[in-house]
Design a protein around this motif. Sequence first.
Motif, PDB file in Angstrom:
ATOM      1  N   MET A 230       0.816  -1.212   0.000  1.00  0.00           N
ATOM      2  CA  MET A 230       0.000   0.000   0.000  1.00  0.00           C
ATOM      3  C   MET A 230       0.850   1.263   0.000  1.00  0.00           C
ATOM      4  O   MET A 230       0.555   2.237  -0.692  1.00  0.00           O
ATOM      5  CB  MET A 230      -0.961  -0.018   1.192  1.00  0.00           C
ATOM      6  CG  MET A 230      -2.054  -1.083   1.075  1.00  0.00           C
ATOM      7  SD  MET A 230      -2.864  -1.449   2.645  1.00  0.00           S
ATOM      8  CE  MET A 230      -3.568   0.155   3.052  1.00  0.00           C
ATOM      9  N   ASN A 231       1.937   1.257   0.780  1.00  0.00           N
ATOM     10  CA  ASN A 231       2.810   2.436   0.802  1.00  0.00           C
ATOM     11  C   ASN A 231       3.532   2.625  -0.526  1.00  0.00           C
ATOM     12  O   ASN A 231       3.753   3.753  -0.972  1.00  0.00           O
ATOM     13  CB  ASN A 231       3.831   2.326   1.936  1.00  0.00           C
ATOM     14  CG  ASN A 231       3.244   2.695   3.279  1.00  0.00           C
ATOM     15  OD1 ASN A 231       2.185   3.316   3.355  1.00  0.00           O
ATOM     16  ND2 ASN A 231       3.903   2.315   4.355  1.00  0.00           N
ATOM     17  N   GLY A 290     -10.912   2.949   7.271  1.00  0.00           N
ATOM     18  CA  GLY A 290     -10.559   4.343   7.007  1.00  0.00           C
ATOM     19  C   GLY A 290      -9.457   4.472   5.976  1.00  0.00           C
ATOM     20  O   GLY A 290      -9.556   5.277   5.042  1.00  0.00           O
ATOM     21  N   ILE A 291      -8.409   3.664   6.087  1.00  0.00           N
ATOM     22  CA  ILE A 291      -7.287   3.794   5.154  1.00  0.00           C
ATOM     23  C   ILE A 291      -7.688   3.308   3.773  1.00  0.00           C
ATOM     24  O   ILE A 291      -7.141   3.777   2.753  1.00  0.00           O
ATOM     25  CB  ILE A 291      -6.048   3.023   5.675  1.00  0.00           C
ATOM     26  CG1 ILE A 291      -4.766   3.553   5.012  1.00  0.00           C
ATOM     27  CG2 ILE A 291      -6.177   1.536   5.461  1.00  0.00           C
ATOM     28  CD1 ILE A 291      -4.404   4.954   5.395  1.00  0.00           C
ATOM     29  N   ALA A 292      -8.652   2.396   3.687  1.00  0.00           N
ATOM     30  CA  ALA A 292      -9.128   1.932   2.385  1.00  0.00           C
ATOM     31  C   ALA A 292      -9.733   3.063   1.575  1.00  0.00           C
ATOM     32  O   ALA A 292      -9.790   2.991   0.338  1.00  0.00           O
ATOM     33  CB  ALA A 292     -10.146   0.805   2.565  1.00  0.00           C
ATOM     34  N   ALA A 293     -10.179   4.124   2.261  1.00  0.00           N
ATOM     35  CA  ALA A 293     -10.791   5.257   1.554  1.00  0.00           C
ATOM     36  C   ALA A 293      -9.815   5.951   0.618  1.00  0.00           C
ATOM     37  O   ALA A 293     -10.238   6.695  -0.276  1.00  0.00           O
ATOM     38  CB  ALA A 293     -11.351   6.267   2.566  1.00  0.00           C
ATOM     39  N   PHE A 294      -8.520   5.699   0.781  1.00  0.00           N
ATOM     40  CA  PHE A 294      -7.552   6.320  -0.125  1.00  0.00           C
ATOM     41  C   PHE A 294      -7.712   5.809  -1.554  1.00  0.00           C
ATOM     42  O   PHE A 294      -7.264   6.459  -2.507  1.00  0.00           O
ATOM     43  CB  PHE A 294      -6.123   6.071   0.366  1.00  0.00           C
ATOM     44  CG  PHE A 294      -5.090   6.793  -0.439  1.00  0.00           C
ATOM     45  CD1 PHE A 294      -4.993   8.178  -0.401  1.00  0.00           C
ATOM     46  CD2 PHE A 294      -4.226   6.095  -1.275  1.00  0.00           C
ATOM     47  CE1 PHE A 294      -4.045   8.849  -1.171  1.00  0.00           C
ATOM     48  CE2 PHE A 294      -3.277   6.752  -2.041  1.00  0.00           C
ATOM     49  CZ  PHE A 294      -3.194   8.132  -1.986  1.00  0.00           C
ATOM     50  N   ALA A 295      -8.366   4.651  -1.710  1.00  0.00           N
ATOM     51  CA  ALA A 295      -8.636   4.146  -3.061  1.00  0.00           C
ATOM     52  C   ALA A 295      -9.542   5.103  -3.837  1.00  0.00           C
ATOM     53  O   ALA A 295      -9.495   5.132  -5.076  1.00  0.00           O
ATOM     54  CB  ALA A 295      -9.286   2.763  -2.979  1.00  0.00           C
ATOM     55  N   ILE A 296     -10.346   5.891  -3.128  1.00  0.00           N
ATOM     56  CA  ILE A 296     -11.290   6.788  -3.798  1.00  0.00           C
ATOM     57  C   ILE A 296     -10.566   7.896  -4.568  1.00  0.00           C
ATOM     58  O   ILE A 296     -10.787   8.068  -5.766  1.00  0.00           O
ATOM     59  CB  ILE A 296     -12.306   7.367  -2.790  1.00  0.00           C
ATOM     60  CG1 ILE A 296     -13.085   6.231  -2.122  1.00  0.00           C
ATOM     61  CG2 ILE A 296     -13.270   8.343  -3.477  1.00  0.00           C
ATOM     62  CD1 ILE A 296     -13.982   6.686  -0.991  1.00  0.00           C
ATOM     63  N   PRO A 297      -9.690   8.695  -3.932  1.00  0.00           N
ATOM     64  CA  PRO A 297      -9.008   9.733  -4.715  1.00  0.00           C
ATOM     65  C   PRO A 297      -8.083   9.164  -5.791  1.00  0.00           C
ATOM     66  O   PRO A 297      -7.905   9.793  -6.841  1.00  0.00           O
ATOM     67  CB  PRO A 297      -8.227  10.529  -3.659  1.00  0.00           C
ATOM     68  CG  PRO A 297      -8.112   9.633  -2.493  1.00  0.00           C
ATOM     69  CD  PRO A 297      -9.364   8.807  -2.498  1.00  0.00           C
ATOM     70  N   ALA A 381      -7.942   0.146  -7.152  1.00  0.00           N
ATOM     71  CA  ALA A 381      -8.619  -1.129  -6.893  1.00  0.00           C
ATOM     72  C   ALA A 381      -7.750  -2.051  -6.039  1.00  0.00           C
ATOM     73  O   ALA A 381      -8.229  -2.669  -5.073  1.00  0.00           O
ATOM     74  CB  ALA A 381      -8.965  -1.804  -8.216  1.00  0.00           C
ATOM     75  N   VAL A 382      -6.457  -2.132  -6.372  1.00  0.00           N
ATOM     76  CA  VAL A 382      -5.544  -2.994  -5.609  1.00  0.00           C
ATOM     77  C   VAL A 382      -5.393  -2.468  -4.182  1.00  0.00           C
ATOM     78  O   VAL A 382      -5.426  -3.242  -3.213  1.00  0.00           O
ATOM     79  CB  VAL A 382      -4.176  -3.082  -6.312  1.00  0.00           C
ATOM     80  CG1 VAL A 382      -3.163  -3.811  -5.436  1.00  0.00           C
ATOM     81  CG2 VAL A 382      -4.315  -3.780  -7.654  1.00  0.00           C
ATOM     82  N   TYR A 383      -5.232  -1.160  -4.042  1.00  0.00           N
ATOM     83  CA  TYR A 383      -5.045  -0.556  -2.720  1.00  0.00           C
ATOM     84  C   TYR A 383      -6.247  -0.855  -1.825  1.00  0.00           C
ATOM     85  O   TYR A 383      -6.093  -1.328  -0.690  1.00  0.00           O
ATOM     86  CB  TYR A 383      -4.867   0.951  -2.876  1.00  0.00           C
ATOM     87  CG  TYR A 383      -4.440   1.667  -1.617  1.00  0.00           C
ATOM     88  CD1 TYR A 383      -3.109   2.003  -1.417  1.00  0.00           C
ATOM     89  CD2 TYR A 383      -5.352   2.024  -0.624  1.00  0.00           C
ATOM     90  CE1 TYR A 383      -2.693   2.660  -0.272  1.00  0.00           C
ATOM     91  CE2 TYR A 383      -4.959   2.673   0.521  1.00  0.00           C
ATOM     92  CZ  TYR A 383      -3.628   2.996   0.701  1.00  0.00           C
ATOM     93  OH  TYR A 383      -3.226   3.638   1.838  1.00  0.00           O
ATOM     94  N   GLY A 384      -7.443  -0.575  -2.326  1.00  0.00           N
ATOM     95  CA  GLY A 384      -8.642  -0.808  -1.527  1.00  0.00           C
ATOM     96  C   GLY A 384      -8.834  -2.271  -1.192  1.00  0.00           C
ATOM     97  O   GLY A 384      -9.211  -2.622  -0.059  1.00  0.00           O
ATOM     98  N   ALA A 385      -8.562  -3.166  -2.157  1.00  0.00           N
ATOM     99  CA  ALA A 385      -8.738  -4.597  -1.925  1.00  0.00           C
ATOM    100  C   ALA A 385      -7.784  -5.106  -0.845  1.00  0.00           C
ATOM    101  O   ALA A 385      -8.168  -5.898   0.029  1.00  0.00           O
ATOM    102  CB  ALA A 385      -8.519  -5.365  -3.231  1.00  0.00           C
ATOM    103  N   THR A 390      -7.452  -7.280   4.906  1.00  0.00           N
ATOM    104  CA  THR A 390      -6.911  -7.498   6.253  1.00  0.00           C
ATOM    105  C   THR A 390      -8.016  -7.717   7.283  1.00  0.00           C
ATOM    106  O   THR A 390      -7.779  -8.308   8.337  1.00  0.00           O
ATOM    107  CB  THR A 390      -6.044  -6.304   6.703  1.00  0.00           C
ATOM    108  OG1 THR A 390      -6.865  -5.119   6.775  1.00  0.00           O
ATOM    109  CG2 THR A 390      -4.898  -6.056   5.740  1.00  0.00           C
ATOM    110  N   LEU A 391      -9.227  -7.244   6.979  1.00  0.00           N
ATOM    111  CA  LEU A 391     -10.343  -7.407   7.915  1.00  0.00           C
ATOM    112  C   LEU A 391     -10.774  -8.859   8.045  1.00  0.00           C
ATOM    113  O   LEU A 391     -11.515  -9.211   8.968  1.00  0.00           O
ATOM    114  CB  LEU A 391     -11.529  -6.544   7.474  1.00  0.00           C
ATOM    115  CG  LEU A 391     -11.267  -5.037   7.424  1.00  0.00           C
ATOM    116  CD1 LEU A 391     -12.470  -4.310   6.849  1.00  0.00           C
ATOM    117  CD2 LEU A 391     -10.933  -4.504   8.807  1.00  0.00           C
TER     118      LEU A 391
END
Length: 416
Positions: A230-231, A290-297, A381-385, A390-391
């Motif tokens: 992700m980073n 919350g961090i998955a929301a970075f997939a949006i921008p 898509a990869v970032y959010g997935a 991890t959940l």
Amino acid sequence: MIRGLAAMQDRNFRWFFLARAITMITGSMSSIALAFAVLEIDNDARSLSIVLAAFTVSNIVFVLFGGVIADRLPRALIIQSCYVVDILSIGAMAALLFTGTATVPLLAILSVVNGASTAFVLPAMQGIIPQLTTPEHLQQANAMLSFVRSAVTIGGPVIAGVVVAAAGPAWAMVVQAAGWLVAIPVLALVKLPPPAAEGGTTMFHDLRIGWHEFWSRSWLWTIVLAFMIMNAIHVGAWGVVGPYIAKNDDRLGITGWGWVLSAEGVGVLLMTLLLMWVPLRRPLRYGMIGIAAFAIPLTVLGVHPGVVLLAMAAFLAGAGAEVFATGWNLAMMENVPGEKLSRVASYDMLGSFVVMPIGTLVYGWLITQADPATVLIASGAVYGAIALATLAVPSVWRMGRPAAAVAPARAEVADS
């Protein structure tokens, strides 16, 4: 006292917070000052990348040893000592610039020193916070520090730009060194018990103990492995492709990109204020959502990089990132033994940061080989997935908070 500022009741935290705020404010201009210092010497992006890479590589090399030392010695003393090293290295950079004798190799060498110093400071910072305050104030303490960090992220580059433009990068470095100089005696007012001695163990033995503590927690290594990827996506897609889109797409533009980054910072800032008052009862569950929301921008940047829509998406991502940051700090500080926390934090930092330079290089190559929009949409898509996957780990989904950390919130609600 107001609940959001409850950590200020703790004397040690008050002094630490003051010292940390001083260094974050004065240090917020360091990256811009260094960048323009290098470009004044040699107006070549490759020279700048060499100096920045020198800092990053040095940080990665030394961070595990920094974790061991931070668990062995008084953490406030380690931070003070590293500030002395920083003053000398930053002061040497400023002196070279003032005298016109600065070269790219010299700045790279001093960046190595600065990166090594930071590798000792960061694990000590992570380990010291639970020592400064009580469990019921730990979330507020982390949120207050995040508030200052996010505020200077928004305002620091502006101030740095003014100082560098008006007086030159050397004076910005003088300001930074002065901040460190003030912080040292302030940190001396933090009084903590000595660390628990482990009796003549070697550094490599301590590293093995730290690794065992790290690997024995499925929530910990799962999220660190996720952030390795992700980073790399973040620094590559947002840090490399983002500015490229801004420069070449009139729908965004360089000025618009500045507004987008500011919106992200505002999202972080407002969320820190909220987290000063609202208990985060499931730190990792809500943090990873919350961090998955970075997939949006990331997706919006690829589909339609208009300023307004992208700024709104960045605002949400910034807020989500702060939920993760606070949740992650709480998970670490409440579930890892304090005498081993710095070592475990150093493994976290190594795993999270080690692939970032590769991500920068890979994305620089990708946008020359593929359509940037396709790269960004796929990255989102990869970032959010990865974040949401991890959940599926029970310890990530189920982790709660100690009763002492949330009981005061219930009591205050009942009293009101």
